[in-house]
Design an enzyme around this catalytic site. Sequence first.
Site, short mmCIF file in Angstrom:
data_model
loop_
_atom_site.label_atom_id
_atom_site.label_comp_id
_atom_site.label_asym_id
_atom_site.label_seq_id
_atom_site.Cartn_x
_atom_site.Cartn_y
_atom_site.Cartn_z
N GLU A 19 -5.81 -10.50 -2.39
CA GLU A 19 -6.65 -10.40 -1.18
C GLU A 19 -8.12 -10.37 -1.55
O GLU A 19 -8.92 -9.64 -0.93
CB GLU A 19 -6.28 -9.14 -0.37
CG GLU A 19 -4.82 -9.08 0.03
CD GLU A 19 -4.49 -7.90 0.94
OE1 GLU A 19 -5.41 -7.27 1.50
OE2 GLU A 19 -3.29 -7.61 1.09
N ASP B 20 -11.87 -10.46 -1.88
CA ASP B 20 -13.14 -10.78 -1.22
C ASP B 20 -14.19 -9.89 -1.88
O ASP B 20 -13.88 -8.84 -2.43
CB ASP B 20 -13.12 -10.65 0.32
CG ASP B 20 -12.48 -9.39 0.85
OD1 ASP B 20 -12.43 -8.38 0.14
OD2 ASP B 20 -12.03 -9.41 2.02
N HIS C 182 -10.36 -6.01 -3.02
CA HIS C 182 -11.46 -6.04 -2.05
C HIS C 182 -12.67 -5.40 -2.74
O HIS C 182 -12.77 -4.18 -2.83
CB HIS C 182 -11.07 -5.27 -0.78
CG HIS C 182 -9.92 -5.90 -0.05
ND1 HIS C 182 -10.04 -7.11 0.61
CD2 HIS C 182 -8.63 -5.52 0.11
CE1 HIS C 182 -8.88 -7.44 1.15
NE2 HIS C 182 -8.00 -6.49 0.85
N ASN D 174 2.24 -4.46 -3.51
CA ASN D 174 0.84 -4.87 -3.38
C ASN D 174 0.00 -3.65 -3.00
O ASN D 174 0.42 -2.86 -2.15
CB ASN D 174 0.80 -5.92 -2.25
CG ASN D 174 -0.52 -6.63 -2.09
OD1 ASN D 174 -1.08 -7.14 -3.06
ND2 ASN D 174 -1.03 -6.70 -0.86
N GLU E 210 0.80 -1.24 0.00
CA GLU E 210 0.00 0.00 0.00
C GLU E 210 0.83 1.29 0.00
O GLU E 210 0.62 2.17 0.85
CB GLU E 210 -0.97 -0.02 1.19
CG GLU E 210 -1.86 -1.24 1.16
CD GLU E 210 -2.86 -1.31 2.31
OE1 GLU E 210 -2.75 -0.53 3.27
OE2 GLU E 210 -3.78 -2.15 2.23
C1 XIL Z 1 -6.26 -6.97 7.70
C2 XIL Z 1 -6.59 -8.23 8.48
O1 XIL Z 1 -7.45 -9.02 7.70
C3 XIL Z 1 -7.24 -7.87 9.80
O2 XIL Z 1 -7.39 -9.03 10.60
C4 XIL Z 1 -6.38 -6.85 10.55
O3 XIL Z 1 -7.05 -6.45 11.72
C5 XIL Z 1 -6.10 -5.64 9.69
O4 XIL Z 1 -5.50 -6.08 8.47
N1 XIL Z 1 -4.99 -4.91 3.21
C6 XIL Z 1 -3.96 -5.72 3.61
C7 XIL Z 1 -4.17 -6.68 4.72
O5 XIL Z 1 -2.89 -5.70 2.98
O6 XIL Z 1 -3.00 -6.91 5.47
C8 XIL Z 1 -5.29 -6.27 5.62
O7 XIL Z 1 -5.52 -7.32 6.55
C9 XIL Z 1 -6.53 -5.96 4.81
C10 XIL Z 1 -6.27 -4.82 3.85
#
Ligand code: XIL
Length: 344
Positions: A260, A262, A232, A196, A155
């Site tokens: 990631e 979802d 996401h 990422n 990020e």
């Molecule tokens: C999130 C986890 O899923 C949570 O359990 C934690 O509290 C916060 O982080 N982007 C990312 C991940 O790169 O590491 C994050 O994971 C979600 C967003």
Amino acid sequence: MALLKIAVAAAALALALATIRAGAAGEATLGGAAGASGRYFGAALDPDALDERPYRELAATQLTCVTPENAMKWGSVEPLRGEYDWDRADALVAFAKAHGQKVRGHTLVWHSQLPLWLINGAFSPDELRSLMVAHIAAEAGRYRGAIYAWDVVNEPFTDDGNWRNSIWREAMGPDYVAIALKAARAADPDAKLYVNDYNVESAGPKMRALYDFVASLKRDGVPIDGVGLQSHFVAGKTPADFVAVVQKFASLGVDVAVTELDIRIRLPADDKALAAQADDYASVVRACRETPRCVGVTTWGITDDRSWVPSFFSGYGAALPFDENYRPKPAVAAIIDGFTEKAP
Ligand code: XIL
């Protein structure tokens, strides 16, 4: 005779498809389907939950790649300065090894989930640089040879395409990314090194900033092997240009991974929403499959009861392929079809 030949060919095809779809319990699995297209299917896992049998079984049978959801973040592995706790990260790597799964390491350098001693330490720029490089050497070095890919930097950009402010950027400017990538290469020469980010899955300022930056890393000979698209998404609103964006990043000569995924639903989730979600999962998988350099898809969790979504996006949930009772949702069949259906 001709009819017989057709029948034999059809039987052979059916057998081949059945083989592709057959999982440990005789059913299709996500990992098996992805494997049929030369890719992996992964998920972020909580090592503590692996003690619970249904969770462990899903993780063992459905996945060909695993990511620690939190267990490899700096705040998890070095909560107090110099006092490392590798137990949960080690457990996940051991689980992956026992099941022949790849590991995506997540993440070495990020602005979030840092230990308090680091945030509040009032370190000088030189000290921060040394701390970052030493952290990468310690963590990537510990798992040298066991990690398929590292999210080296997570990020780095803001939604408007500027550099995100962080202790790293403040100390080193944007060079922190190249410094981190070089340190990671030195610590684990065989791991694929990724940058990422999220909100880069559709054309826009953030996507262009990441694209231009990765292009500049390549030009400068900085070790960068892949771009991670967090993905996401919201059901029904998965970006229409996702496939174009995946292909655009791949055109830089790097691997691309959906890291990631979802697809959240405004609760309560009805059948229509679950069907829309399944379509979106399939379209993400197809976009990956249509891009030779898209190496695999990872979801951020496996089951809805252990997803980060409800606590981070109020009113939303039901974002993952399996429900809170560990039963497959329509998304599971859609993902399998997305990986195995004949190209149109
Ligand atoms: C999130 C986890 O899923 C949570 O359990 C934690 O509290 C916060 O982080 N982007 C990312 C991940 O790169 O590491 C994050 O994971 C979600 C967003």
